[in-house]
Design a protein around this motif. Structure first.
Motif, PDB file in Angstrom:
ATOM      1  N   THR A   1      20.492  34.372 -26.441  1.00  0.00           N
ATOM      2  CA  THR A   1      19.276  34.412 -27.252  1.00  0.00           C
ATOM      3  C   THR A   1      18.775  33.007 -27.553  1.00  0.00           C
TER       4      THR A   1
ATOM      5  N   GLN B   1      15.133  31.773 -26.117  1.00  0.00           N
ATOM      6  CA  GLN B   1      14.062  31.404 -27.057  1.00  0.00           C
ATOM      7  C   GLN B   1      13.703  29.925 -26.937  1.00  0.00           C
TER       8      GLN B   1
ATOM      9  N   ASN C   1       9.185  35.457 -28.745  1.00  0.00           N
ATOM     10  CA  ASN C   1      10.448  36.191 -28.724  1.00  0.00           C
ATOM     11  C   ASN C   1      10.459  37.341 -27.705  1.00  0.00           C
ATOM     12  N   PRO C   2       9.356  38.094 -27.562  1.00  0.00           N
ATOM     13  CA  PRO C   2       9.341  39.099 -26.492  1.00  0.00           C
ATOM     14  C   PRO C   2       9.482  38.485 -25.093  1.00  0.00           C
TER      15      PRO C   2
ATOM     16  N   GLN D   1      13.058  37.917 -24.641  1.00  0.00           N
ATOM     17  CA  GLN D   1      13.776  39.166 -24.363  1.00  0.00           C
ATOM     18  C   GLN D   1      13.604  39.576 -22.907  1.00  0.00           C
ATOM     19  N   THR D   2      12.388  39.381 -22.393  1.00  0.00           N
ATOM     20  CA  THR D   2      12.136  39.699 -20.986  1.00  0.00           C
ATOM     21  C   THR D   2      12.997  38.830 -20.078  1.00  0.00           C
TER      22      THR D   2
ATOM     23  N   ASP E   1      16.492  40.207 -20.285  1.00  0.00           N
ATOM     24  CA  ASP E   1      16.585  41.496 -19.595  1.00  0.00           C
ATOM     25  C   ASP E   1      16.605  41.312 -18.082  1.00  0.00           C
TER      26      ASP E   1
END
Lengths: 365, 540
Positions: free
Chosen positions: A179, A183, A208-209, A212-213, A216
């Protein structure tokens, strides 16, 4: 084939790579922009590796290769790149004599950000895991790993004790700090492509999205970049024209936008002049790179920007290419004869937004 | 601000307080920073009848205490290795054992005292030392040293080792000296830095007080050709802020170009400088000083001290540049009697590890010596105790424990060189009490300032619940008038016109204004005890 003299060849090759980089910047689109971004992220300095052209190329090639690739694999490749091993002293980092320079910047500048969930002990222990890349067949050849100088003892990094080969260290870093890394990188990319100023809402709703992508996709960068570039946010009027251009952007965008003539002479001059006003490519001021945006501007560099464009315009006149300006002005102003209309059309064309100078024309000063 | 619907003045309901705070902070900073720089003429607030401000007790004290003294900060970027700069002869064997490869041999040293020596290749400093113009402060650092170049550089600039303080020690001083800087900036740039790399040192909450110079010759043309740019009619958004920033930079250049160029052209160098970067920077400064520019603080920088490997040759080149640059600089200044008016001071973000690292270099460390130069020092010598270099005395990261806090050095320079009252020095150094060191400096102000009635009047804009407040802290009872202006400089409202008692007073701007105020930037101006204080403010 005749072996040429190194002292003659090396400077020639260096000039060739400068030119190639400039050419790529004009013509290379997104990959080129990202390459410049990464050169300012995984920083090296030409002087530090003796202005040695093969290392310059290997470094540039690495930046280009991974520019749109997988960030984790990028980090993995950078740490054992000969240029970087020389620059941040990985080459001298041995089991007997650990050198913590690379380990510190790996955390502070390349992956986590300053003081972001690591300790001085983590740096020392990670430095031990990074040992072993201390060997070459001859000076200037590729730097290789050899078990003999690798620290084979157990090390504790981020609270996890392992023997840690190089690969295991990188894997653990991305496993235990995914994370923080995602970020940190997405924020830096956001600042580069959109705006240095962002607020908590933007951090939460946009950056932040993206992070996350990235996580992922196991740190493949294309999905994250696609998400950014296709977002409504990216095209929001308030997100346009809010980053102050680097000297490189100033000169090469000018060529592109005006569709002006250029040749190697122009590119060489631009490389030289952008160096004078603060962006000597391949030689950032220190390992944290150029800070960008408003930092490009001071009372000295701002004026030089104008002069460089003037010089270039003058050069086009010398080549009797002034028709390029005339054609452009005609095209932009629908062949108007009104100086005001023409001036405004040209100004508006080269600026992302209007300059708000209308009032000044009618004001008293 | 960026993606928030600012133009309509309406706010989305889900916006959080933290967002508001951040928004207000950066917007205010970027806006005012630019405005402060831009405000050098009467053009900016053309609609306002602005008169020169009468000085406040504090600024009177500050300016009375002002003398002709000048400080030149020499930044050694990258972390200068202290133990190979000043070698502890008194413990040479320990030193030698820590550094079997990179140590200076005893016959390569120039002894300054029985206990300490500098490398022979710095022999340009021999005469500087011999003539009594050099002091060395041992073991300068701070507790819990950050080993990051960037964080530690910021700490040296801000003087705050704990918080992420965004103003520098000189920025705060200038803020006190020029409380009305937004509307009445001084005629000469308060600070000048040579080269393009910025530093936090000159950053205030309102403005950056430093003028960057690359080539003073270039300024000649600008002084003749420039016209000031409009910084008023710009939209309220990030784009507008950037445009404002660029124009303000241009205007600053135009404003100060002539005075700097005049000083530069009015003098010439009277020493044979070498060709290196540092020498060139010092040569430019010498001409500005001798030309009578009047700027108080200059900063130059020399990079390359991050010697993780092959330290011996790298550091030698840098030290030679430093030594010869300083010698020539002071020779140049002495040619017109300025050598006792200029104090030179080195700073570096940290020293290096006491032991070598196997790459013929040293890793990041802590304490290192600070060098001071100038005839104002009244004699050469060492200050403070050298850190114990034995392993038993190291900290948890195997680094030296500093013996002198760098803020003690700052406090000494402010107090004993610039004659600033200790209470004001404390404010500049964020209200921590630092000791003054005996550096041999003799404070000789133009007059003896009377600080007995000095009060530190303070005011700040605060934002809560989408409302805007001005908080004023009064030391004494006094009449206070607060007016609100739009960015065109037109008076919009009187917010306060009454006698306030000592203590904190909070003014709710919208309520007091009693008119509808559109969302955006405004300027408030306080008039009390004959002094004006101005600041930009955001109305929500």
């Amino acid at each position: 084939m005749i072996l040429a003299d190194f002292d003659t060849d090396n400077p020639n090759y260096i000039n060739q790579w400068y030119l190639q980089t400039a050419n790529d910047t004009v013509e290379g689109g997104l990959r080129a922009r990202l390459t410049l971004f990464w050169m300012n992220h995984f920083v090296t300095e030409l002087d530090s590796y003796g202005s040695y052209a093969p290392y310059m190329f290997q470094y540039y090639n690495l930046m280009q290769t991974h520019a749109l690739g997988n960030f984790k694999e990028f980090v993995r490749a950078v740490g054992i790149n000969s240029t970087m091993l020389i620059y941040l002293n990985g080459f001298e980092n041995t089991s007997n004599n650990p050198n913590e320079n690379y380990a510190r910047e790996l955390f502070e500048l390349f992956t986590l950000g300053e003081n972001n969930n690591y300790t001085q002990q983590d740096i020392l222990q990670a430095a031990r895991a990074l040992t072993g890349y201390n060997h070459w067949d001859e000076p200037g050849a590729q730097i290789n790993f050899d078990q003999s100088t690798w620290d084979e003892g157990p090390k504790t990094v981020f609270g996890s004790e392992q023997f840690y080969t190089y690969d295991e260290l990188i894997d653990t870093l991305f496993e235990l700090r995914e994370t923080e890394i995602a970020q940190f990188i997405c924020t830096k990319l956001y600042k580069y492509f959109v705006s240095h100023e962002y607020d908590a809402i933007t951090q939460e709703d946009i950056i932040n999205p993206l992070a996350q992508t990235l996580i992922d996709a196991n740190f493949e960068m294309v999905p994250m970049l696609r998400q950014l570039f296709k977002s409504q946010h990216f095209f929001d009027d308030r997100a346009l024209g809010v980053v102050i251009k680097s000297p490189y952007d100033v000169v090469f965008n000018y060529i592109n936008e005006g569709n002006f003539f250029y040749n190697d002479t122009v590119l060489e001059y631009f490389v030289y002049y952008t160096g004078i006003i603060g962006q000597e490519i391949y030689s950032p001021p220190d390992v944290s790179g150029w800070q960008g945006d408003q930092n490009w501007i001071n009372t000295a560099s701002l004026l030089a920007r104008w002069q460089i464009i003037e010089l270039f315009n003058g050069y086009l006149f010398d080549l009797e290419l002034q028709s390029q300006f005339i054609d452009l002005a005609r095209e932009l102003s629908s062949d108007s004869n009104d100086p005001y209309v023409i001036t405004k059309a040209v100004v508006d064309f080269f600026n992302s937004k209007e300059l708000f100078t209308e009032v000044r024309l009618s004001s008293s000063y | 601000m960026l993606f928030n619907n600012s133009s309509s003045g309406k706010k989305k309901k889900n916006i959080k307080d933290s967002h508001d705070q951040e928004h207000a902070t950066w917007n205010r900073r970027s806006f005012i920073q630019a405005l402060g720089l831009a405000g050098a003429g009467s053009i900016m607030l053309g609609g306002t009848n602005v008169s020169a401000s009468a000085p406040s007790p504090l600024s009177v004290a500050l300016s009375q205490s002002e003398n002709d003294n000048i400080l030149v900060i020499i930044r050694l970027k990258g972390g200068n290795d202290g133990l190979n700069t000043v070698v502890p002869l008194y413990d040479y064997d320990t030193y030698a054992n820590l550094r079997p490869t990179i140590r200076h041999q005893e016959n390569e040293l120039l002894s300054l005292s029985p206990d300490f020596a500098i490398p022979s290749y710095m022999n340009a400093l021999e005469s500087v030392w011999g003539e009594g113009n050099m002091k060395i402060i041992h073991g300068v650092g701070y507790p819990d040293q950050s080993l990051s170049h960037f964080r530690s550089s910021d700490i040296w600039a801000s003087a705050d080792a704990i918080n992420d303080e965004q103003t520098g020690w000189w920025g705060r001083y200038f803020e006190d000296l020029y409380p009305d800087y937004l509307i009445n900036p001084p005629e000469i740039p308060p600070a000048i830095q040579i080269g393009s790399i910025g530093n936090l040192i000159f950053e205030g909450t309102n403005s950056n007080y430093a003028f960057s110079v690359a080539d003073p010759n270039q300024l000649a043309n600008i002084a003749q050709t420039g016209g000031l740019h409009d910084v008023v009619n710009l939209p309220e958004c990030v784009y507008g802020d950037k445009l404002l920033f660029l124009r303000a930079q241009t205007n600053t250049t135009l404003t100060y170009a002539e005075v700097i160029n005049d000083a530069y052209m009015a003098s010439s160098n009277q020493a044979t400088y070498l060709q290196d970067d540092l020498s060139e920077q010092l040569a430019i400064i010498a001409r500005m000083i001798k030309g009578g520019l009047g700027t108080k603080v200059y900063m130059v920088s020399l990079g390359g001290f991050d010697t993780h490997a092959n330290q011996v040759n790298k550091q030698r080149g840098l030290h030679e540049n430093l030594a010869s640059g300083i010698k020539n600089f002071y020779e140049d200044l002495a040619s017109e009697g300025y050598d006792d008016k200029v104090l030179g001071m080195t700073i570096s973000e940290f020293g290096r590890r006491p032991y070598e690292n196997g790459s013929n270099g040293t890793d990041h460390g802590t304490a290192s010596p600070t060098f001071l130069f100038g005839a104002g020092l009244n004699g050469s010598g060492f200050v403070g105790a050298h850190p114990d270099i034995n392993a038993s005395a190291w900290d948890n990261n195997n680094n030296l424990v500093p013996t002198t806090d760098f803020r003690d050095v700052y406090a000494s320079v402010l107090t004993d060189w610039f004659c600033i009252d200790p209470s004001v020095v404390n404010t500049i150094l964020l209200n921590d009490n630092y000791q003054t060191l005996n550096l041999g400096l003799n404070c000789q102000g133009l007059s003896i300032p009377d600080f007995s009635n000095v009060s530190h009047f303070s005011h700040v804009a605060t934002y809560r619940d989408n409302r805007t407040f001005i908080e004023i802290n009064m030391q004494n009872t006094a009449h206070v008038e607060v007016k609100l202006f739009n960015i065109l400089g037109q008076e919009m409202a009187s917010l306060c016109n009454e006698v306030l008692t000592p203590g904190n007073h909070i003014i709710d701007v919208k309520t007091r204004a009693n008119i509808r105020l559109a969302y955006g930037q405004y300027i408030y101006r306080i008039n009390t005890l004959g002094q004006f204080y101005s600041k930009s403010i955001l109305i929500k």
